[in-house]
Design a protein around this motif. Sequence first.
Motif, PDB file in Angstrom:
ATOM      1  N   VAL A 240       0.846  -1.205   0.000  1.00 22.09           N
ATOM      2  CA  VAL A 240       0.000   0.000   0.000  1.00 22.09           C
ATOM      3  C   VAL A 240       0.880   1.253   0.000  1.00 22.09           C
ATOM      4  O   VAL A 240       0.659   2.197  -0.748  1.00 22.09           O
ATOM      5  CB  VAL A 240      -0.927   0.018   1.246  1.00 22.09           C
ATOM      6  N   VAL A 241       1.907   1.224   0.851  1.00 27.00           N
ATOM      7  CA  VAL A 241       2.808   2.369   0.986  1.00 27.00           C
ATOM      8  C   VAL A 241       3.562   2.631  -0.324  1.00 27.00           C
ATOM      9  O   VAL A 241       3.650   3.773  -0.786  1.00 27.00           O
ATOM     10  CB  VAL A 241       3.809   2.120   2.141  1.00 27.00           C
ATOM     11  N   LEU A 242       4.057   1.572  -0.935  1.00 29.49           N
ATOM     12  CA  LEU A 242       4.838   1.747  -2.164  1.00 29.49           C
ATOM     13  C   LEU A 242       3.963   2.220  -3.320  1.00 29.49           C
ATOM     14  O   LEU A 242       4.387   3.020  -4.150  1.00 29.49           O
ATOM     15  CB  LEU A 242       5.555   0.443  -2.535  1.00 29.49           C
ATOM     16  N   GLU A 243       2.726   1.736  -3.345  1.00 35.37           N
ATOM     17  CA  GLU A 243       1.790   2.194  -4.377  1.00 35.37           C
ATOM     18  C   GLU A 243       1.495   3.671  -4.213  1.00 35.37           C
ATOM     19  O   GLU A 243       1.491   4.430  -5.182  1.00 35.37           O
ATOM     20  CB  GLU A 243       0.472   1.427  -4.262  1.00 35.37           C
ATOM     21  N   ALA A 244       1.248   4.070  -2.960  1.00 38.74           N
ATOM     22  CA  ALA A 244       0.949   5.476  -2.687  1.00 38.74           C
ATOM     23  C   ALA A 244       2.158   6.345  -3.011  1.00 38.74           C
ATOM     24  O   ALA A 244       2.023   7.441  -3.561  1.00 38.74           O
ATOM     25  CB  ALA A 244       0.554   5.651  -1.220  1.00 38.74           C
ATOM     26  N   ALA A 245       3.342   5.844  -2.708  1.00 35.04           N
ATOM     27  CA  ALA A 245       4.561   6.607  -2.976  1.00 35.04           C
ATOM     28  C   ALA A 245       4.750   6.772  -4.485  1.00 35.04           C
ATOM     29  O   ALA A 245       5.138   7.837  -4.961  1.00 35.04           O
ATOM     30  CB  ALA A 245       5.764   5.894  -2.368  1.00 35.04           C
ATOM     31  N   GLU A 246       4.443   5.723  -5.213  1.00 29.15           N
ATOM     32  CA  GLU A 246       4.591   5.786  -6.656  1.00 29.15           C
ATOM     33  C   GLU A 246       3.586   6.763  -7.245  1.00 29.15           C
ATOM     34  O   GLU A 246       3.912   7.558  -8.124  1.00 29.15           O
ATOM     35  CB  GLU A 246       4.378   4.387  -7.238  1.00 29.15           C
ATOM     36  N   ALA A 247       2.351   6.710  -6.739  1.00 28.54           N
ATOM     37  CA  ALA A 247       1.306   7.612  -7.224  1.00 28.54           C
ATOM     38  C   ALA A 247       1.698   9.065  -6.970  1.00 28.54           C
ATOM     39  O   ALA A 247       1.356   9.957  -7.743  1.00 28.54           O
ATOM     40  CB  ALA A 247      -0.020   7.290  -6.550  1.00 28.54           C
ATOM     41  N   ALA A 248       2.408   9.300  -5.869  1.00 29.72           N
ATOM     42  CA  ALA A 248       2.830  10.657  -5.525  1.00 29.72           C
ATOM     43  C   ALA A 248       4.173  10.987  -6.169  1.00 29.72           C
ATOM     44  O   ALA A 248       4.720  12.056  -5.938  1.00 29.72           O
ATOM     45  CB  ALA A 248       2.928  10.796  -4.000  1.00 29.72           C
ATOM     46  N   ARG A 249       4.701  10.066  -6.962  1.00 26.60           N
ATOM     47  CA  ARG A 249       6.008  10.223  -7.595  1.00 26.60           C
ATOM     48  C   ARG A 249       7.073  10.557  -6.566  1.00 26.60           C
ATOM     49  O   ARG A 249       7.944  11.412  -6.793  1.00 26.60           O
ATOM     50  CB  ARG A 249       5.961  11.332  -8.658  1.00 26.60           C
ATOM     51  N   ALA A 250       6.962   9.909  -5.435  1.00 23.48           N
ATOM     52  CA  ALA A 250       7.917  10.157  -4.358  1.00 23.48           C
ATOM     53  C   ALA A 250       9.185   9.342  -4.577  1.00 23.48           C
ATOM     54  O   ALA A 250       9.148   8.252  -5.116  1.00 23.48           O
ATOM     55  CB  ALA A 250       7.289   9.775  -3.025  1.00 23.48           C
ATOM     56  N   ARG A 251      10.281   9.936  -4.158  1.00 32.33           N
ATOM     57  CA  ARG A 251      11.538   9.205  -4.264  1.00 32.33           C
ATOM     58  C   ARG A 251      11.774   8.360  -3.025  1.00 32.33           C
ATOM     59  O   ARG A 251      12.361   7.304  -3.071  1.00 32.33           O
ATOM     60  CB  ARG A 251      12.693  10.185  -4.441  1.00 32.33           C
ATOM     61  N   ARG A 252      11.310   8.904  -1.911  1.00 38.09           N
ATOM     62  CA  ARG A 252      11.497   8.178  -0.661  1.00 38.09           C
ATOM     63  C   ARG A 252      10.272   8.319   0.209  1.00 38.09           C
ATOM     64  O   ARG A 252       9.592   9.347   0.176  1.00 38.09           O
ATOM     65  CB  ARG A 252      12.700   8.742   0.096  1.00 38.09           C
ATOM     66  N   VAL A 253      10.018   7.314   1.006  1.00 36.28           N
ATOM     67  CA  VAL A 253       8.969   7.392   2.008  1.00 36.28           C
ATOM     68  C   VAL A 253       9.653   7.765   3.320  1.00 36.28           C
ATOM     69  O   VAL A 253      10.608   7.111   3.733  1.00 36.28           O
ATOM     70  CB  VAL A 253       8.226   6.048   2.162  1.00 36.28           C
ATOM     71  N   LEU A 254       9.184   8.857   3.934  1.00 35.69           N
ATOM     72  CA  LEU A 254       9.830   9.321   5.157  1.00 35.69           C
ATOM     73  C   LEU A 254       9.200   8.726   6.409  1.00 35.69           C
ATOM     74  O   LEU A 254       9.887   8.354   7.345  1.00 35.69           O
ATOM     75  CB  LEU A 254       9.755  10.849   5.241  1.00 35.69           C
ATOM     76  N   ALA A 255       7.868   8.676   6.410  1.00 32.52           N
ATOM     77  CA  ALA A 255       7.184   8.178   7.593  1.00 32.52           C
ATOM     78  C   ALA A 255       5.845   7.565   7.216  1.00 32.52           C
ATOM     79  O   ALA A 255       5.248   7.928   6.205  1.00 32.52           O
ATOM     80  CB  ALA A 255       6.985   9.311   8.600  1.00 32.52           C
ATOM     81  N   ILE A 256       5.406   6.680   8.049  1.00 27.79           N
ATOM     82  CA  ILE A 256       4.144   5.981   7.813  1.00 27.79           C
ATOM     83  C   ILE A 256       3.342   5.992   9.099  1.00 27.79           C
ATOM     84  O   ILE A 256       3.860   5.647  10.166  1.00 27.79           O
ATOM     85  CB  ILE A 256       4.400   4.525   7.387  1.00 27.79           C
ATOM     86  N   ASP A 257       2.089   6.430   8.998  1.00 27.31           N
ATOM     87  CA  ASP A 257       1.194   6.371  10.155  1.00 27.31           C
ATOM     88  C   ASP A 257       0.312   5.152   9.988  1.00 27.31           C
ATOM     89  O   ASP A 257      -0.442   5.043   9.021  1.00 27.31           O
ATOM     90  CB  ASP A 257       0.322   7.632  10.235  1.00 27.31           C
ATOM     91  N   LEU A 258       0.417   4.274  10.945  1.00 26.80           N
ATOM     92  CA  LEU A 258      -0.288   3.016  10.859  1.00 26.80           C
ATOM     93  C   LEU A 258      -1.256   2.880  12.027  1.00 26.80           C
ATOM     94  O   LEU A 258      -0.918   3.178  13.157  1.00 26.80           O
ATOM     95  CB  LEU A 258       0.751   1.892  10.901  1.00 26.80           C
ATOM     96  N   ILE A 259      -2.467   2.460  11.712  1.00 24.26           N
ATOM     97  CA  ILE A 259      -3.447   2.202  12.767  1.00 24.26           C
ATOM     98  C   ILE A 259      -3.542   0.691  12.952  1.00 24.26           C
ATOM     99  O   ILE A 259      -3.771  -0.041  11.990  1.00 24.26           O
ATOM    100  CB  ILE A 259      -4.851   2.722  12.370  1.00 24.26           C
ATOM    101  N   VAL A 260      -3.341   0.253  14.187  1.00 26.34           N
ATOM    102  CA  VAL A 260      -3.427  -1.171  14.469  1.00 26.34           C
ATOM    103  C   VAL A 260      -4.478  -1.376  15.562  1.00 26.34           C
ATOM    104  O   VAL A 260      -4.329  -0.892  16.677  1.00 26.34           O
ATOM    105  CB  VAL A 260      -2.071  -1.751  14.932  1.00 26.34           C
ATOM    106  N   GLY A 261      -5.541  -2.055  15.219  1.00 30.93           N
ATOM    107  CA  GLY A 261      -6.606  -2.316  16.178  1.00 30.93           C
ATOM    108  C   GLY A 261      -6.156  -3.260  17.272  1.00 30.93           C
ATOM    109  O   GLY A 261      -5.390  -4.198  17.022  1.00 30.93           O
TER     110      GLY A 261
END
Length: 129
Positions: A13-34
């Motif tokens: 999910v993160v890599l897809e979103a990063a690609e869609a945003a044409r990002a070179r790097r992912v800096l941080a991820i906010d994750l919700i864990v029930g």
Amino acid sequence: MHELAITQGILSVVLEAAEAARARRVLAIDLIVGALTGYVDDSIRFYFDLLSQGTPAEGAILRIRREPGQGHCQTCGATFQAEPPLCPTCPFCDSPQIQITGGARCFVERIEVDDEDEHTGSEGDPPGE
Ligand SMILES: [Zn+2]
């Protein structure tokens, strides 16, 4: 064991979103864990570090937020805190007709990316969704 599969899902999910945003790097991820997922934060972090190696998400900060478990009784209408180990009946009237209304999911809330690369916009890639 569960964490390996869920972390693979998170990373894709993160890599897809990063690609869609044409990002070179992912800096941080906010994750919700029930709370009811049973996933252990440390295991998710461990697998994430492992799986993200060599991807734009390598080295990203993983911020994990716990979502409390919540149940709703369909018999008496009570809403109650549901913590593992989950009791299969309502704590107020003992009815087995309960519904889990919170804490059973795990998902990426948002990601922070580094998109300092200039957008060319000439590749004809339509935006996602
Ligand atoms: Zn009840």
